[in-house]
Scaffold this motif. Structure first.
Motif, PDB file in Angstrom:
ATOM      1  N   ALA A 109      96.094  19.154 117.801  1.00  0.00           N
ATOM      2  CA  ALA A 109      95.084  19.938 116.961  1.00  0.00           C
ATOM      3  C   ALA A 109      95.821  20.852 116.123  1.00  0.00           C
ATOM      4  O   ALA A 109      95.362  21.188 114.829  1.00  0.00           O
ATOM      5  N   THR A 110      96.914  21.268 116.400  1.00  0.00           N
ATOM      6  CA  THR A 110      97.786  22.291 115.713  1.00  0.00           C
ATOM      7  C   THR A 110      98.172  21.267 114.461  1.00  0.00           C
ATOM      8  O   THR A 110      98.390  21.857 113.316  1.00  0.00           O
ATOM      9  N   MET A 111      98.715  20.357 114.869  1.00  0.00           N
ATOM     10  CA  MET A 111      99.236  19.328 113.740  1.00  0.00           C
ATOM     11  C   MET A 111      98.361  19.044 112.711  1.00  0.00           C
ATOM     12  O   MET A 111      98.663  18.897 111.510  1.00  0.00           O
ATOM     13  N   ARG A 112      97.078  18.861 113.103  1.00  0.00           N
ATOM     14  CA  ARG A 112      96.245  18.417 112.214  1.00  0.00           C
ATOM     15  C   ARG A 112      95.637  19.434 111.254  1.00  0.00           C
ATOM     16  O   ARG A 112      95.473  19.501 110.057  1.00  0.00           O
ATOM     17  N   THR A 115      98.457  20.067 108.680  1.00  0.00           N
ATOM     18  CA  THR A 115      98.268  18.911 107.803  1.00  0.00           C
ATOM     19  C   THR A 115      97.345  19.030 106.998  1.00  0.00           C
ATOM     20  O   THR A 115      97.691  18.817 105.597  1.00  0.00           O
ATOM     21  N   ASP A 116      96.061  19.861 107.048  1.00  0.00           N
ATOM     22  CA  ASP A 116      95.012  20.160 106.235  1.00  0.00           C
ATOM     23  C   ASP A 116      95.317  21.230 105.584  1.00  0.00           C
ATOM     24  O   ASP A 116      94.503  21.801 104.874  1.00  0.00           O
ATOM     25  N   ALA A 117      96.601  22.027 105.772  1.00  0.00           N
ATOM     26  CA  ALA A 117      96.738  23.207 105.260  1.00  0.00           C
ATOM     27  C   ALA A 117      95.687  24.502 105.651  1.00  0.00           C
ATOM     28  O   ALA A 117      95.622  25.280 104.806  1.00  0.00           O
ATOM     29  N   ARG A 118      95.063  24.286 106.732  1.00  0.00           N
ATOM     30  CA  ARG A 118      94.260  25.232 107.292  1.00  0.00           C
ATOM     31  C   ARG A 118      95.150  26.615 108.032  1.00  0.00           C
ATOM     32  O   ARG A 118      94.902  27.612 108.133  1.00  0.00           O
ATOM     33  N   VAL A 124     102.092  27.892 112.788  1.00  0.00           N
ATOM     34  CA  VAL A 124     102.376  26.712 113.885  1.00  0.00           C
ATOM     35  C   VAL A 124     103.640  27.118 114.912  1.00  0.00           C
ATOM     36  O   VAL A 124     103.423  26.709 115.963  1.00  0.00           O
ATOM     37  N   ARG A 125     104.411  27.852 114.389  1.00  0.00           N
ATOM     38  CA  ARG A 125     105.807  28.353 115.049  1.00  0.00           C
ATOM     39  C   ARG A 125     105.047  29.166 116.358  1.00  0.00           C
ATOM     40  O   ARG A 125     105.185  29.109 117.413  1.00  0.00           O
ATOM     41  N   THR A 126     104.195  30.188 115.807  1.00  0.00           N
ATOM     42  CA  THR A 126     103.558  30.981 116.813  1.00  0.00           C
ATOM     43  C   THR A 126     102.684  30.348 117.979  1.00  0.00           C
ATOM     44  O   THR A 126     103.008  30.506 119.228  1.00  0.00           O
ATOM     45  N   ILE A 127     102.135  29.404 117.575  1.00  0.00           N
ATOM     46  CA  ILE A 127     101.088  28.603 118.462  1.00  0.00           C
ATOM     47  C   ILE A 127     102.152  27.829 119.257  1.00  0.00           C
ATOM     48  O   ILE A 127     101.962  27.578 120.560  1.00  0.00           O
ATOM     49  N   HIS A 128     103.389  26.956 118.724  1.00  0.00           N
ATOM     50  CA  HIS A 128     103.961  26.067 119.637  1.00  0.00           C
ATOM     51  C   HIS A 128     104.983  26.961 120.677  1.00  0.00           C
ATOM     52  O   HIS A 128     104.838  26.433 121.720  1.00  0.00           O
ATOM     53  N   ASP A 129     105.355  28.175 120.079  1.00  0.00           N
ATOM     54  CA  ASP A 129     106.132  29.067 121.162  1.00  0.00           C
ATOM     55  C   ASP A 129     105.298  29.418 122.253  1.00  0.00           C
ATOM     56  O   ASP A 129     105.723  29.521 123.399  1.00  0.00           O
ATOM     57  N   ALA A 130     104.094  29.915 121.797  1.00  0.00           N
ATOM     58  CA  ALA A 130     103.133  30.412 122.908  1.00  0.00           C
ATOM     59  C   ALA A 130     102.666  29.535 123.778  1.00  0.00           C
ATOM     60  O   ALA A 130     102.524  29.818 125.019  1.00  0.00           O
ATOM     61  N   GLY A 131     102.371  28.338 123.475  1.00  0.00           N
ATOM     62  CA  GLY A 131     102.094  27.371 124.272  1.00  0.00           C
ATOM     63  C   GLY A 131     102.675  26.234 124.886  1.00  0.00           C
ATOM     64  O   GLY A 131     102.586  25.443 125.816  1.00  0.00           O
ATOM     65  N   GLU A 143      94.754  25.341 122.257  1.00  0.00           N
ATOM     66  CA  GLU A 143      94.906  25.161 120.754  1.00  0.00           C
ATOM     67  C   GLU A 143      93.669  25.219 120.210  1.00  0.00           C
ATOM     68  O   GLU A 143      93.695  25.757 119.121  1.00  0.00           O
ATOM     69  N   GLN A 144      92.588  25.026 120.746  1.00  0.00           N
ATOM     70  CA  GLN A 144      91.323  25.334 119.974  1.00  0.00           C
ATOM     71  C   GLN A 144      91.123  26.922 119.450  1.00  0.00           C
ATOM     72  O   GLN A 144      90.763  27.144 118.418  1.00  0.00           O
ATOM     73  N   ILE A 145      91.138  27.549 120.551  1.00  0.00           N
ATOM     74  CA  ILE A 145      91.216  28.917 120.256  1.00  0.00           C
ATOM     75  C   ILE A 145      92.336  29.472 119.525  1.00  0.00           C
ATOM     76  O   ILE A 145      92.255  30.504 118.302  1.00  0.00           O
ATOM     77  N   ALA A 146      93.666  28.952 119.528  1.00  0.00           N
ATOM     78  CA  ALA A 146      94.737  29.636 118.821  1.00  0.00           C
ATOM     79  C   ALA A 146      94.413  29.293 117.362  1.00  0.00           C
ATOM     80  O   ALA A 146      94.640  30.084 116.314  1.00  0.00           O
ATOM     81  N   VAL A 147      94.271  28.056 116.914  1.00  0.00           N
ATOM     82  CA  VAL A 147      94.144  27.361 115.802  1.00  0.00           C
ATOM     83  C   VAL A 147      92.797  28.307 115.104  1.00  0.00           C
ATOM     84  O   VAL A 147      92.908  28.591 114.003  1.00  0.00           O
ATOM     85  N   ALA A 148      91.659  28.290 115.666  1.00  0.00           N
ATOM     86  CA  ALA A 148      90.466  29.198 115.247  1.00  0.00           C
ATOM     87  C   ALA A 148      91.025  30.564 114.711  1.00  0.00           C
ATOM     88  O   ALA A 148      90.643  31.050 113.914  1.00  0.00           O
TER      89      ALA A 148
END
Length: 470
Positions: A109-112, A115-118, A124-131, A143-148
């Motif tokens: 979900a983070t990668m999508r 890729t969509d430039a959202r 991405v680094r923050t989400i990846h490190d924390a998760g 991922e759902q909460i973090a991306v939002a």
């Protein structure tokens, strides 16, 4: 690819209207930033594919090695190939390959969104490190909460929310994790250029904050004493006095100087013995200094008088590994040295000709240590202390133990040469030619030593150059 045509003003717009120009500029910047983000996402996907290629190579070529060792060697080889193209350290590339592969596989979900430039690379680094520490069962929810939380928000602001969500879903408590990561506390150095380095420390947050606070208190005490001495309009002759009216250092400079003074001269009271064994250990620095730098009287004054072509008489000294340092520091270190080793270089090319030493084996080692002041694999810069002396043609196959068949390699690239399809040849004068598994060729030349060179090795009479004092 995003359409960035909006960055060009429409002919019908009024370029004199700032609001019109700013609107067009914002539209163009938004489109450009989105395009850059998508390219960053594409690069991550390509690095993930590179990791998959390494896994495939390891599976097809493994012979006698354990799966883990085969995968590591394959990843090193692929990373070295990519590093030659990107002009980066292969260690950095290998780490990025592994990180990209993990991102693509475990954070779809983070990668999508990337890729969509959202979201951008910092999100991405923050989400990846924390998760990274979360179980598969809760990672999708995270991922759902973090991306939002990251969409439409700056990475710094989103980070607090992302880390709180990760902490709530984490399978282990912060106390347990802290106990584990404390095993990796360390100190390291980083080159900054202009004769400076950074000293980094990883330790408990409370310890680091305590160190910084103590340095700040000490620096503030010195600054207050300096200010008081300046108000009294005289410099105290009392050796126990703290204030100096001529001390104009800032708080940052005072903290840095106090830290250096404490680390270089202080005692490790929590670890030392009653007899002070640790306190007796002194700092050791290996430095190369051109002889003209030691004898020149015009240090830092521009070009030396009377030298050919207006060349500077004094040249920077170097720490082991090639880091330049200022002349004043070099002379200070030289003044306290108890022994010297002389390295003779060619006056034009700077190539090393000989090293003064008596025993042949040690002489050769010193010669190569001076010639190969870093690992001789392309893109690697580890200093001599981390090197193995490698026979380009193995001694088992008749390779001689001489300068023309030896090269300094760090352990990582020494293993890479012997355990993968990377090949190397000696081309004379210390030049190495590396051939990668896909056939690309890279030339690595010995780094030039610190030396004063001129166009003419024999200066004309009256040039003003005094003979060397030895």
């Amino acid at each position: 690819m995003a359409d960035v045509s909006g960055a060009v003003l429409d002919p019908g717009m009024n370029p004199a209207d700032p609001a019109v120009v700013l609107t067009a500029l914002l539209t163009g910047l938004e489109a450009t930033e989105a395009a850059i983000i998508r390219l960053h996402a594409l690069r991550e996907a390509q690095l993930a594919v590179a990791q998959d290629v390494a896994v495939a190579i390891a599976a097809s070529e493994r012979s006698g090695s354990t799966p883990g060792a085969a995968a590591e060697l394959a990843a090193r080889s692929v990373a070295a190939e990519i590093a030659g193209v990107l002009r980066m350290s292969d260690r950095v590339v290998q780490g990025r390959m592994a990180r990209a592969a993990d991102l693509v596989a475990r954070f779809p979900a983070t990668m999508r969104a990337f890729t969509d430039a959202r979201i951008n690379a910092a999100h991405v680094r923050t989400i990846h490190d924390a998760g990274a520490r979360l179980d598969e069962t809760v990672r999708a929810e995270f991922e759902q909460i973090a991306v939002a939380a990251s969409e439409g928000e700056t990475p710094h602001r989103a980070k607090r929310i992302v880390e709180r969500v990760a902490e709530r879903l984490a399978p282990r408590s912060l106390t347990e994790r802290h106990r584990d990561v404390q095993e990796h506390r360390r100190v390291w150095r980083e080159d900054l250029g202009d004769g400076q380095k950074a000293l980094g420390l990883i330790h408990s947050a409370a310890i680091v904050d305590g160190i910084y606070d103590r340095l700040t208190q000490q620096a503030r005490a010195v600054a207050v004493a300096n200010s008081q001495a300046a108000k009294e309009a005289f410099e105290s002759s009392d050796p126990g006095s703290l204030g100096d009216p001529n001390d104009a250092r800032t708080m940052d400079q005072l903290r840095a100087d106090l830290c250096a003074d404490t680390l270089l001269t202080g005692a490790a009271s929590g670890h030392d013995t009653p007899s002070g064994l640790l306190t007796a250990i002194q700092a050791r620095v290996e430095v190369t200094v051109p002889v003209l730098t030691l004898v020149a009287a015009d240090a830092g004054s521009g070009t030396g008088s009377g030298t050919p072509f207006g060349a500077r008489t004094e040249q920077p000294a170097e720490l082991a590994g090639g880091q330049p340092i200022d002349t004043h520091t070099a002379r200070t270190l030289a003044g306290g040295a108890t022994a010297w080793e002389r390295v003779l270089t060619h006056p034009v090319t700077g190539a090393i000709l000989a090293v003064d030493h008596y025993r042949p084996n040690t002489d050769l080692r010193r010669l190569l240590h001076a010639r190969d002041s870093r690992c001789r694999f392309p893109t690697c810069g580890l200093p001599p202390a981390a090197q193995d002396l490698d026979h380009t043609i193995d001694a088992a196959y008749g390779g001689s133990t001489e300068e023309g068949n030896l090269g300094g390699l760090c352990r990582r690239h020494h293993v890479l040469k012997h355990q993968t399809a990377w090949k190397v040849k000696q081309r004379g004068a210390g030049i190495l030619e590396w051939t990668s598994p896909v056939g690309r060729t890279y030339i690595d030349r010995p780094p030039p030593p610190v030396t004063f060179t001129v166009e003419d090795p024999d200066p004309p009479p009256g040039s003003g150059i005094a003979p060397a004092p030895f």
